[in-house]
Design a protein around this motif. Structure first.
Motif, PDB file in Angstrom:
ATOM      1  N   TRP A 176       0.767  -1.213  -0.148  1.00 35.72           N
ATOM      2  CA  TRP A 176      -0.048  -0.132   0.013  1.00 35.72           C
ATOM      3  C   TRP A 176       0.742   1.275   0.201  1.00 35.72           C
ATOM      4  O   TRP A 176       0.377   2.693   0.233  1.00 35.72           O
ATOM      5  CB  TRP A 176      -0.905  -0.050   1.174  1.00 35.72           C
ATOM      6  N   MET A 177       2.034   1.025  -0.509  1.00 35.69           N
ATOM      7  CA  MET A 177       2.866   2.101  -0.191  1.00 35.69           C
ATOM      8  C   MET A 177       2.671   3.432  -1.148  1.00 35.69           C
ATOM      9  O   MET A 177       2.649   4.613  -0.510  1.00 35.69           O
ATOM     10  CB  MET A 177       4.400   1.695  -0.921  1.00 35.69           C
ATOM     11  N   PHE A 178       1.758   3.289  -2.127  1.00 29.63           N
ATOM     12  CA  PHE A 178       1.781   4.394  -2.917  1.00 29.63           C
ATOM     13  C   PHE A 178       0.139   4.798  -3.036  1.00 29.63           C
ATOM     14  O   PHE A 178      -0.754   5.196  -3.925  1.00 29.63           O
ATOM     15  CB  PHE A 178       2.041   4.266  -4.580  1.00 29.63           C
ATOM     16  N   GLY A 179      -0.580   4.289  -1.926  1.00 30.54           N
ATOM     17  CA  GLY A 179      -1.954   4.697  -1.679  1.00 30.54           C
ATOM     18  C   GLY A 179      -2.838   3.250  -2.069  1.00 30.54           C
ATOM     19  O   GLY A 179      -2.508   2.486  -2.294  1.00 30.54           O
ATOM     20  N   VAL A 180      -4.267   3.717  -1.462  1.00 30.74           N
ATOM     21  CA  VAL A 180      -5.237   2.589  -1.986  1.00 30.74           C
ATOM     22  C   VAL A 180      -6.262   3.310  -2.924  1.00 30.74           C
ATOM     23  O   VAL A 180      -6.356   4.389  -2.812  1.00 30.74           O
ATOM     24  CB  VAL A 180      -5.874   2.362  -0.508  1.00 30.74           C
ATOM     25  N   PHE A 181      -6.536   2.455  -3.888  1.00 28.27           N
ATOM     26  CA  PHE A 181      -7.432   3.160  -5.007  1.00 28.27           C
ATOM     27  C   PHE A 181      -8.902   2.219  -5.014  1.00 28.27           C
ATOM     28  O   PHE A 181      -8.735   1.017  -4.653  1.00 28.27           O
ATOM     29  CB  PHE A 181      -6.799   3.103  -6.098  1.00 28.27           C
TER      30      PHE A 181
END
Length: 181
Positions: A176-181
């Motif tokens: 989830w390093m670059f966010g959750v979509f």
């Protein structure tokens, strides 16, 4: 490693964060804009010191990716996910060899108070540089810091980055390093 549904989804999410202008292609301008935004949101000049090094590192990252994808200018999502899978999935040594230095620069630019840690505000600024919505950034923070207080040191930040790019475990926090979509 073969591209599976998990890796396709994870690298696809990363593609979306890098496609800053929303054109459906990763272009040199996307990489430069992401680095410049990170600098601006962190109060770092993109034309000096660590800001300049970050912008240059992002430009170099695009050139390397474009060569690997055989797409000198714009890289599509399919090509991006294939290159990421081929070069990084299950290969942490590849991250350490090529991408860790960029992660170091990102950390340096985003550590606003220079205390050696990224807190929730620093981390949300980092993701805002990629246009990640605040609610998705906060969910990423929650997953990276299940105890409720994010305090990532440099090594932990790099470990999560390595896990994102190279990891094959959907339950790993670095997913989830670059966010959750």
């Amino acid at each position: 490693m073969d591209l599976n549904e998990f890796l396709e989804d994870k690298y696809g999410r990363r593609f979306v964060t890098l496609d800053v202008n929303g054109s459906g292609l990763l272009e040199p301008e996307d990489y430069e804009e992401a680095a410049t935004r990170m600098c601006a949101l962190s109060g770092t000049r993109p034309d000096l010191g660590s800001g300049r090094r970050l912008v240059e590192a992002y430009r170099a990252a695009h050139r390397s990716l474009a060569r690997a994808a055989g797409a000198p200018y714009g890289i599509g999502r399919k090509e991006f996910t294939a290159v990421m899978c081929d070069r990084l999935a299950g290969r942490p040594e590849a991250f350490d060899h090529g991408m860790a230095a960029v992660g170091e620069l990102v950390f340096e630019v985003c550590d606003i108070d220079r205390d050696g840690f990224l807190d929730e505000r620093d981390y949300c600024r980092f993701l805002a540089g990629y246009g990640v919505p605040r609610d998705a950034a906060l969910e990423a923070v929650r997953r990276l810091a299940p105890t409720g207080r994010l305090r990532l040191g440099r090594e932990e930040f790099l470990a999560h980055s390595r896990d994102f790019y190279c990891g094959t475990d959907p339950a790993a926090p670095g997913t989830w390093m670059f966010g959750v979509f």
